[in-house]
Write an enzyme that holds these catalytic residues in place. Structure first.
Site, mmCIF file in Angstrom:
data_model
loop_
_atom_site.group_PDB
_atom_site.id
_atom_site.type_symbol
_atom_site.label_atom_id
_atom_site.label_comp_id
_atom_site.label_asym_id
_atom_site.label_seq_id
_atom_site.Cartn_x
_atom_site.Cartn_y
_atom_site.Cartn_z
ATOM 1 N N PHE A 140 0.860 -1.183 0.000
ATOM 2 C CA PHE A 140 0.000 0.000 0.000
ATOM 3 C C PHE A 140 0.896 1.232 0.000
ATOM 4 O O PHE A 140 1.650 1.458 0.947
ATOM 5 C CB PHE A 140 -0.939 0.058 1.212
ATOM 6 N N ASP A 225 9.250 2.827 2.068
ATOM 7 C CA ASP A 225 8.054 3.613 2.387
ATOM 8 C C ASP A 225 7.796 3.422 3.879
ATOM 9 O O ASP A 225 7.224 2.413 4.298
ATOM 10 C CB ASP A 225 6.867 3.151 1.541
ATOM 11 N N LYS A 254 2.466 10.976 7.503
ATOM 12 C CA LYS A 254 1.689 10.675 8.705
ATOM 13 C C LYS A 254 2.219 11.361 9.974
ATOM 14 O O LYS A 254 1.981 12.545 10.159
ATOM 15 C CB LYS A 254 1.546 9.157 8.857
HETATM 16 C C1 LIG Z 1 -0.895 6.001 4.504
HETATM 17 C C2 LIG Z 1 0.164 5.465 3.637
HETATM 18 C C3 LIG Z 1 0.464 6.059 2.393
HETATM 19 C C4 LIG Z 1 -0.360 7.195 1.802
HETATM 20 O O1 LIG Z 1 -0.388 8.315 2.610
HETATM 21 P P1 LIG Z 1 -1.561 9.407 2.354
HETATM 22 O O2 LIG Z 1 -1.185 10.526 3.281
HETATM 23 O O3 LIG Z 1 -2.839 8.737 2.746
HETATM 24 O O4 LIG Z 1 -1.525 9.780 0.936
HETATM 25 C C5 LIG Z 1 1.512 5.543 1.668
HETATM 26 N N1 LIG Z 1 2.244 4.515 2.131
HETATM 27 C C6 LIG Z 1 1.983 3.921 3.312
HETATM 28 C C7 LIG Z 1 2.847 2.801 3.769
HETATM 29 C C8 LIG Z 1 0.928 4.357 4.094
HETATM 30 O O5 LIG Z 1 0.644 3.742 5.234
#
Ligand SMILES: *Cc1c(COP(=O)(O)O)cnc(C)c1O
Length: 397
Positions: A140, A225, A254
């Protein structure tokens, strides 16, 4: 006004792109949130780990308010006195030379994709438009059209094509598959050290280390990520540290703002981020003084309150408590630090609803997994309280 009123407004006016638990939150403080009827809940989701520092942390709030009274947005057409100090503090803390500030996580992922491609063409010598990026099944990385082009989750993709080419999907946790997928046109391997949305999926020990070595051997950028796993969530500042890996490119979001405001960034060194030239990339809000001031305070809270060690110690304690629950529904408990997934043999939604009724908020992910990821400021007593209720709920038929 009771909850039902707000639920009806949402259902009428909001596109139905989420299936939230029906709890209407009005305010929050630390690990606790309060609904419009005054009922209190312990938040075990932390807005997908965006509020590691706890809801409405007073130090971040004060920094935000102070900055709001000065200036909020200059755009990058001009300079401001917050972005430079923020990026310096972030780079020092994370151990990188440079950063590129954005807003949402998905934008930072897009930025990393662009950075890797540019590096591939300009430095590695990949022929024009041939760059390939390897990603993992179950990933994701966000919701833009390019990012959903390389998801393996049909629901994220269906009816949103045509898709962006240039991505190769391999199994997660399989280093041999990575090596086999690399071609002369591979510019990067992008991976989550633990797959959060995928269901708190932890790869085999040694995987990240091996994958990073394979990338180094083949002159491929290792992009982590850490939008969800970073900034203390897993008991280390970054989850890659569990295996001694320093990614070539690190993506954060985040908790970089403690939940006050969308702040994300891509971190790397000059050979990658130094390739960007004026006009290549940008964002009206990226690097704005309000977000930067909030980011500075959010990082300071992680340091001052030693949230990384707290996550490590209390996470081990919480996981230990969950492991003692003898419920026939539990298939597996996994995770690191305060990032815990309980995989059930049955759909998890009704357990999340039962927990909500007892004052604990968590959300099922991938149908059968309950994720427990409270703000890192949680106390041992609060974990004990939560674990008692989780036990009762998981003992239901
Ligand atoms: C939440 C998340 C994203 C996307 O972040 P947004 O601020 O919702 O665009 C990308 N990668 C990971 C691993 C995430 O948990």
């Amino acid at each position: 006004m009771n909850s039902q009123h707000f639920i009806e407004l949402d259902e009428t006016y909001s596109a139905h792109n989420y299936h939230p638990l029906d709890v209407v939150i009005e305010r929050g403080d630390g690990v606790w949130v309060y609904d419009v009827d005054g009922k209190k809940y312990l938040d075990c989701l932390s807005a997908y780990s965006a509020v590691n520092q706890g809801h409405c942390h007073p130090a971040i709030r004060d920094a935000a308010v102070a900055q709001m009274n000065k200036i909020t947005l200059t755009s990058r057409a001009f300079r401001n006195d917050q972005m430079g100090p923020f990026l310096q503090e972030l780079c020092d803390y994370a151990g990188y030379e440079m950063a590129l500030p954005m807003n949402t996580g998905a934008e930072a992922v897009e930025t990393a994709v662009k950075a890797a491609r540019k590096w591939g063409y300009q430095t590695k010598g990949v022929p024009d438009n041939q760059a390939e990026i390897i990603v993992c099944q179950g990933n994701f990385h966000g919701r833009t059209t390019t990012i959903i082009s390389f998801t393996s989750e049909p629901a994220y993709r269906k009816d949103f094509g045509p898709y962006t080419p240039g991505f190769v999907i391999i199994p997660y946790g399989d280093a041999a598959a990575l090596e086999a997928a690399i071609t002369p046109n591979t510019v990067a391997f992008m991976v989550e050290p633990i797959q959060g949305e995928g269901g708190v999926v932890t790869p085999p020990d040694g995987y990240l280390h091996e994958a990073a070595n394979i990338c180094a051997k083949h002159n491929v950028l290792f992009i982590a990520d850490e939008i969800q796993t970073g900034l203390g969530r897993t008991g280390r500042l970054f989850a890659c540290e569990h295996e001694g890996v320093r990614p070539d490119v690190m993506i954060l979001g985040k908790a970089l703002s403690g939940g006050f405001y969308p702040v994300s960034a891509v971190l790397s060194d000059a050979p990658v981020l130094g390739l960007f030239q004026p006009g290549d990339h940008g964002s009206t809000f990226g690097g704005n003084p309000l977000g930067a001031a909030i980011g500075r305070a959010a990082l300071q809270v992680i340091k001052n309150e030693d949230l990384v060690s707290r996550s490590r110690e209390l996470g081990a304690y919480f996981k230990g408590r969950l492991e003692r629950i003898e419920s026939e529904h539990i298939k597996e408990i996994r995770g690191k630090g305060l990032f815990i997934g309980v995989e059930l043999k049955v759909p998890a939604r009704r357990f999340a609803e039962a927990l909500r009724d007892r004052g604990i908020l968590c959300k099922e992910t991938h149908k059968t997994v309950l994720r427990f990821a409270p703000p890192l400021v949680i106390t041992k007593e609060e974990i004990d309280w939560a674990a008692d209720h989780i036990e009762v709920v998981l003992m239901m038929d």
